[in-house]
Write a protein that holds these residues in place. Structure first.
Motif, PDB file in Angstrom:
ATOM      1  N   ILE A 157       0.846  -1.193   0.000  1.00 23.16           N
ATOM      2  CA  ILE A 157       0.000   0.000   0.000  1.00 23.16           C
ATOM      3  C   ILE A 157       0.881   1.241   0.000  1.00 23.16           C
ATOM      4  O   ILE A 157       1.889   1.310   0.714  1.00 23.16           O
ATOM      5  CB  ILE A 157      -0.968   0.003   1.208  1.00 23.16           C
ATOM      6  N   GLU A 158       0.521   2.194  -0.836  1.00 27.40           N
ATOM      7  CA  GLU A 158       1.264   3.448  -0.927  1.00 27.40           C
ATOM      8  C   GLU A 158       1.215   4.172   0.416  1.00 27.40           C
ATOM      9  O   GLU A 158       0.183   4.233   1.089  1.00 27.40           O
ATOM     10  CB  GLU A 158       0.672   4.331  -2.027  1.00 27.40           C
ATOM     11  N   SER A 159       2.348   4.723   0.827  1.00 34.08           N
ATOM     12  CA  SER A 159       2.479   5.317   2.157  1.00 34.08           C
ATOM     13  C   SER A 159       1.532   6.485   2.392  1.00 34.08           C
ATOM     14  O   SER A 159       1.143   6.747   3.528  1.00 34.08           O
ATOM     15  CB  SER A 159       3.918   5.777   2.383  1.00 34.08           C
ATOM     16  N   VAL A 190      13.112  10.684   5.531  1.00 30.38           N
ATOM     17  CA  VAL A 190      12.467   9.734   6.442  1.00 30.38           C
ATOM     18  C   VAL A 190      12.013   8.512   5.659  1.00 30.38           C
ATOM     19  O   VAL A 190      11.938   8.528   4.429  1.00 30.38           O
ATOM     20  CB  VAL A 190      11.254  10.383   7.156  1.00 30.38           C
ATOM     21  N   GLN A 191      11.675   7.443   6.386  1.00 31.85           N
ATOM     22  CA  GLN A 191      11.294   6.182   5.756  1.00 31.85           C
ATOM     23  C   GLN A 191       9.788   5.987   5.630  1.00 31.85           C
ATOM     24  O   GLN A 191       9.331   5.271   4.755  1.00 31.85           O
ATOM     25  CB  GLN A 191      11.877   5.003   6.565  1.00 31.85           C
ATOM     26  N   THR A 192       9.013   6.584   6.527  1.00 29.89           N
ATOM     27  CA  THR A 192       7.569   6.352   6.537  1.00 29.89           C
ATOM     28  C   THR A 192       6.807   7.664   6.643  1.00 29.89           C
ATOM     29  O   THR A 192       7.352   8.688   7.067  1.00 29.89           O
ATOM     30  CB  THR A 192       7.155   5.457   7.724  1.00 29.89           C
ATOM     31  N   ILE A 193       5.511   7.607   6.285  1.00 34.15           N
ATOM     32  CA  ILE A 193       4.676   8.804   6.377  1.00 34.15           C
ATOM     33  C   ILE A 193       4.478   9.206   7.833  1.00 34.15           C
ATOM     34  O   ILE A 193       4.324  10.390   8.149  1.00 34.15           O
ATOM     35  CB  ILE A 193       3.317   8.561   5.662  1.00 34.15           C
ATOM     36  N   GLU A 194       4.493   8.225   8.740  1.00 32.94           N
ATOM     37  CA  GLU A 194       4.374   8.539  10.165  1.00 32.94           C
ATOM     38  C   GLU A 194       5.587   9.329  10.632  1.00 32.94           C
ATOM     39  O   GLU A 194       5.456  10.306  11.385  1.00 32.94           O
ATOM     40  CB  GLU A 194       4.235   7.262  10.989  1.00 32.94           C
TER      41      GLU A 194
END
Length: 300
Positions: free
Chosen positions: A103-105, A228-232
């Protein structure tokens, strides 16, 4: 003790039935066996293992600690064999045992998980292997066979790859700054914003592409970047005042309403078209059923 494993599916079913029904006689009735056959099955297992599985308490036979262990672990084995039989049958009829989904971030997740929950209620034996992708990363994972399905991957759709791609609408990405950022007060006026923009660090989400040319999307800058690695991680970095960046509106509307984040008026919109995609050559019935549910959803 015989070198051959004396524990069979049949004897585990006998132990399970005795415990559930409360007696050897009722267990025999459920299993359509003679009571003597049930008793013999337990006695033979006890002799082969050299342990007692039941002990007498008055008129009742109750499990010993070793018998209780045999029952608990045996039930797990019985459950596994049921799932194995079901999975083998599904594979033989075209139902795959596992579907790998990326799933797209930036995709809003609640609806996606609701659909997965509904799918698994109908197809409980299918495993879902979920990962997150960003930008070109989803398309690459699909091309390399690392995933079976990508959800919310941004366009354009790669050509001549044998993909079936269904538009999911456009994502709304909002440029934001934290209200606590030292320069936040200077970003509300359009003229001041243009003057201060070069001083603001950009928070950039890594493209998960490993082999293809990676790309970034959002605020361009000749200044400093923070990756960063993630949307969070991107959201938390922006909230902390480290820099600015685009975030999906559906994920941060609450933070905008509370005043934690402020929207930046850049005079341009960034609403990429998103796609649901899989390889046409994948004929798995599970994938077909899941993609039908996802394609029918209202994502906007």
């Amino acid at each position: 003790m015989s070198s051959r494993n004396p524990i069979s599916i049949e004897v585990l079913e006998i132990l399970d039935a005795i415990d559930r029904r409360g007696s050897f006689a009722k267990a025999a009735e459920e299993l359509n066996k003679a009571t003597s056959a049930v008793s013999y099955g337990v006695q033979k297992l006890e002799e082969q293992l050299g342990i007692a599985l039941f002990q007498r308490q008055g008129r009742r036979s109750v499990l010993t600690p070793a018998g209780q262990l045999m029952l608990e672990e045996g039930r797990r084995i019985l459950s596994t064999t049921v799932r194995l039989a079901s999975a083998a049958k599904e594979v033989a009829t075209g139902w795959e045992p596992r579907i790998r989904v990326a799933i797209e971030s930036t995709q809003a997740c609640p609806l996606f998980y609701d659909i997965l929950a509904a799918f698994l209620q109908q197809h409980a034996s299918i495993e879902i292997d979920l990962s997150e992708c960003t930008l070109n990363g989803g398309w690459e994972a699909l091309d390399k066979g690392r995933v079976d399905l990508i959800v919310g991957a941004p366009g354009p759709v790669p050509l001549q790859k044998g993909y079936r791609a269904i538009p999911m609408g456009t994502g709304i990405l909002v440029p934001v700054i934290a209200s606590q950022h030292a320069l936040a007060s200077q970003t509300q006026d359009s003229d001041q914003l243009q003057a201060v923009l070069p001083k603001l660090r950009r928070i950039i989400l890594h493209d998960t592409s490993q082999a293809d040319i990676a790309r970034s999307e959002g605020l361009s800058s000749g200044g400093q970047n923070f990756y960063v690695q993630t949307i969070e991680q991107k959201t938390e970095a922006i909230i902390a005042g480290i820099g600015i960046g685009h975030l999906p509106r559906q994920r941060i509307q609450g933070l905008l309403d509370k005043g934690v984040l402020q929207e930046l008026d850049l005079g341009v919109t960034n609403n990429p078209e998103n796609f649901l995609a899989w390889k046409i050559s994948n004929k798995g019935k599970g994938l077909q059923a899941l993609t039908q549910m996802l394609a029918a959803a209202h994502w906007e």
